[in-house]
Write a protein that holds these residues in place. Structure first.
Motif, PDB file in Angstrom:
ATOM      1  N   ASP A  17       0.817  -1.206   0.000  1.00 19.83           N
ATOM      2  CA  ASP A  17       0.000   0.000   0.000  1.00 19.83           C
ATOM      3  C   ASP A  17       0.854   1.260   0.000  1.00 19.83           C
ATOM      4  OD1 ASP A  17      -2.404   1.626   0.369  1.00 19.83           O
ATOM      5  OD2 ASP A  17      -1.664   1.902   2.399  1.00 19.83           O
ATOM      6  N   ASP A  46     -13.271  -8.042   1.831  1.00 22.56           N
ATOM      7  CA  ASP A  46     -12.458  -7.106   2.596  1.00 22.56           C
ATOM      8  C   ASP A  46     -11.130  -7.742   2.994  1.00 22.56           C
ATOM      9  OD1 ASP A  46     -11.759  -4.780   3.809  1.00 22.56           O
ATOM     10  OD2 ASP A  46     -13.090  -4.987   5.530  1.00 22.56           O
ATOM     11  N   ARG A  87      -7.233  -6.819   5.452  1.00 21.11           N
ATOM     12  CA  ARG A  87      -6.518  -5.926   6.353  1.00 21.11           C
ATOM     13  C   ARG A  87      -5.566  -5.010   5.593  1.00 21.11           C
ATOM     14  NH1 ARG A  87      -9.426  -5.976  10.999  1.00 21.11           N
ATOM     15  NH2 ARG A  87      -9.722  -8.093  11.792  1.00 21.11           N
ATOM     16  N   PRO A  98      -4.997  -2.615   2.270  1.00 26.05           N
ATOM     17  CA  PRO A  98      -5.801  -1.923   1.258  1.00 26.05           C
ATOM     18  C   PRO A  98      -5.618  -2.466  -0.148  1.00 26.05           C
ATOM     19  CG  PRO A  98      -4.759  -0.342   2.743  1.00 26.05           C
ATOM     20  CD  PRO A  98      -4.201  -1.686   3.089  1.00 26.05           C
ATOM     21  N   ALA A 140      -7.963  -5.387  -0.662  1.00 28.19           N
ATOM     22  CA  ALA A 140      -9.353  -5.246  -0.225  1.00 28.19           C
ATOM     23  C   ALA A 140     -10.268  -4.994  -1.420  1.00 28.19           C
ATOM     24  CB  ALA A 140      -9.476  -4.106   0.780  1.00 28.19           C
ATOM     25  N   GLN A 153     -19.465  -1.133   4.691  1.00 26.46           N
ATOM     26  CA  GLN A 153     -18.088  -1.323   4.237  1.00 26.46           C
ATOM     27  C   GLN A 153     -17.404   0.027   4.036  1.00 26.46           C
ATOM     28  OE1 GLN A 153     -16.369  -4.696   3.291  1.00 26.46           O
ATOM     29  NE2 GLN A 153     -15.101  -3.080   4.162  1.00 26.46           N
ATOM     30  N   TRP A 208     -14.059   1.469   6.078  1.00 25.88           N
ATOM     31  CA  TRP A 208     -12.861   1.978   5.405  1.00 25.88           C
ATOM     32  C   TRP A 208     -12.618   3.444   5.732  1.00 25.88           C
ATOM     33  CZ3 TRP A 208     -13.969  -0.509  -0.041  1.00 25.88           C
ATOM     34  CH2 TRP A 208     -13.582  -1.866  -0.001  1.00 25.88           C
ATOM     35  N   SER A 231     -10.774   4.118   8.930  1.00 25.58           N
ATOM     36  CA  SER A 231      -9.390   3.651   9.021  1.00 25.58           C
ATOM     37  C   SER A 231      -8.432   4.814   8.786  1.00 25.58           C
ATOM     38  CB  SER A 231      -9.138   2.542   7.996  1.00 25.58           C
ATOM     39  OG  SER A 231      -7.781   2.140   8.014  1.00 25.58           O
ATOM     40  N   GLU A 253      -5.385   4.451   7.442  1.00 23.22           N
ATOM     41  CA  GLU A 253      -4.513   4.208   6.299  1.00 23.22           C
ATOM     42  C   GLU A 253      -5.060   4.912   5.064  1.00 23.22           C
ATOM     43  OE1 GLU A 253      -2.985   0.174   5.820  1.00 23.22           O
ATOM     44  OE2 GLU A 253      -3.998  -0.357   7.689  1.00 23.22           O
ATOM     45  N   PHE A 313      -7.133   2.932   2.442  1.00 18.16           N
ATOM     46  CA  PHE A 313      -8.538   2.685   2.746  1.00 18.16           C
ATOM     47  C   PHE A 313      -9.397   3.932   2.505  1.00 18.16           C
ATOM     48  CE2 PHE A 313      -7.112  -0.951   5.537  1.00 18.16           C
ATOM     49  CZ  PHE A 313      -7.712  -1.919   4.765  1.00 18.16           C
ATOM     50  N   LEU A 322     -10.220   3.763  -1.057  1.00 17.23           N
ATOM     51  CA  LEU A 322     -11.220   2.729  -1.301  1.00 17.23           C
ATOM     52  C   LEU A 322     -12.598   3.178  -0.817  1.00 17.23           C
ATOM     53  CD1 LEU A 322      -9.265  -0.513  -0.312  1.00 17.23           C
ATOM     54  CD2 LEU A 322      -9.789   0.314  -2.604  1.00 17.23           C
ATOM     55  N   ALA A 323     -12.644   3.906   0.297  1.00 14.63           N
ATOM     56  CA  ALA A 323     -13.932   4.400   0.796  1.00 14.63           C
ATOM     57  C   ALA A 323     -14.566   5.350  -0.221  1.00 14.63           C
ATOM     58  CB  ALA A 323     -13.740   5.100   2.136  1.00 14.63           C
TER      59      ALA A 323
END
Length: 399
Positions: free
Chosen positions: A120, A168, A170, A172, A175, A354, A358, A361, A363, A366, A369-370
């Motif tokens: 990541d 999902d 842990r 990114p 995921a 979901q 994200w 988080s 990171e 994430f 991704l969100a």
């Protein structure tokens, strides 16, 4: 002037919102890969039989990855440098080799070109090296390695098919939202199967058959009130009734669908009653005039003519349920679910939850991704609303 100003402010706010989401989320649809020529040496991995689960659990699948990277950086020799070099490949690189050898044991002691998902931190550097708002966590030495591998074409970017093919994770880079999409689909099927027939039946009864008395008035007032109740209250009801009282499992699409059905039924009832009221009385009078019974009038004339409005209300109610998060959090659908659900009683999560997980988080991967998940969810909701508009235009009758 005030009306035009209000519309302008609303549209400007909408444009700013979408621009912010797209600017943060478009990179979520991009993955960073490292393609290496890996020598699957049995001695290097301490592996003789790839089909033996015990040997695979003890084998060192990181060793051939490190050896492949060292071919490009032969001056890396200390243990610390080797760890930094290996860290550029995602944590699931070893699992990639393990699964490939498990499925194809004949590949042992051969050289294979394998595409690995980059770590990541490498992905953030590749996609946002020029963006000061992103924190680059790679060391200067690692950044130099990444730059060199990019020049050689070993590190590359492409469409993030992982996002739509996995559950999902842990990490990114590994995921995906497939599990959340399937969970949302199963939950919506339960919601539709319960709320649509119950809502339409209740609307038909209240509008066509129910006597006008205090009991009917009490029911109508409560239906209108339920449509305005905060969604989290339905989550508390589902937790108390379906889980605590009936002992149903947590975090499953069946319970989630039941909770969302309770929330959606009042919306469908109200929209269906409005559609029934829009049918002209002359239709009923003409049917009764040729000898049709009350039931025949309703089933053969009123409901078919009111169905476009009923469908529109049902689709809008389902779109609202698709975006709900609060009631599902209370029934446990906030759990970390890796596997894609296969049935209504399998543990699952839904797309809004979901996205919530994200977004909470720290990171940066994430966060991307969100935002990408928000774009996917908005696509589904806009599509459902567009379908409702199309059905209304296509099927409605003008009197």
């Amino acid at each position: 002037m005030y009306g035009m100003l209000a519309i302008f402010i609303a549209l400007a706010s909408l444009v700013i919102l979408f621009a912010d989401i797209v600017s943060k989320g478009h990179t979520g649809f991009v993955k960073t890969t490292i393609t290496l020529d890996v020598e699957l040496d049995s001695e290097l991995m301490y592996l003789d039989d790839p089909t033996d689960a015990d040997q695979r659990s003890m084998a060192d699948f990181n060793a051939p990855i490190l050896a492949a990277l060292q071919k490009h950086f032969p001056d890396v020799d200390s243990a610390a440098e080797k760890r930094e070099l290996l860290r550029m490949v995602g944590n699931y690189g070893a699992n990639t080799i393990s699964q490939r050898l498990k499925n194809n044991p004949e590949l042992l002691n051969t050289t294979q070109t394998i595409e690995f998902l980059a770590h990541d931190q490498v992905s953030v550097y590749v996609k946002h090296a020029d963006n000061p708002s992103y924190s680059i966590k790679l060391s200067e030495r690692q950044q130099g390695w990444v730059d060199e591998l990019m020049e050689k074409g070993i590190i590359d970017t492409g469409f993030n098919d992982v996002l739509f093919s996995r559950g999902d994770s842990r990490e990114p880079a590994n995921a995906g939202i497939l599990g959340a999409i399937v969970g949302s689909l199963l939950t919506m099927l339960v919601t539709l199967a319960i709320s649509f027939p119950v809502g339409i039946a209740a609307a038909v009864y209240l509008e066509e058959f129910a006597p006008q008395n205090k009991i009917t008035d009490f029911i109508e007032v409560n239906i209108n009130n339920l449509a305005a109740v905060p969604s989290i209250i339905f989550g508390l009801l589902g937790l108390a009734v379906f889980i605590s009282l009936f002992g149903m499992p947590r975090s499953v699409p069946l319970v989630g669908g039941l909770v969302l059905a309770l929330m959606t039924v009042p919306t469908i009832i109200i929209s269906s009653r409005a559609a029934i009221k829009s049918v002209p009385p002359s239709i009923r009078e003409a049917a009764e005039g040729i000898g049709a019974s009350k039931m025949q009038v309703v089933l053969h004339h009123v409901i078919p003519l009111a169905m476009p409005g009923m469908l529109t209300g049902a689709i809008i109610g389902m779109a609202q349920a698709l975006g709900e998060t609060a009631p599902l959090l209370l029934i446990g659908m906030v759990a970390f679910i890796v596997d894609v659900p296969e049935g209504f009683l399998d543990s699952a999560t839904v797309l809004p939850v979901q996205i919530y997980l994200w977004a909470s988080s720290s990171e940066q991967g994430f966060v991307e991704l969100a935002s990408a998940g928000i774009l996917v969810l908005l696509t589904f909701m806009i599509s459902m609303n567009a379908l409702a508009i199309w059905l209304r235009k296509r099927l409605e009758r003008r009197w």
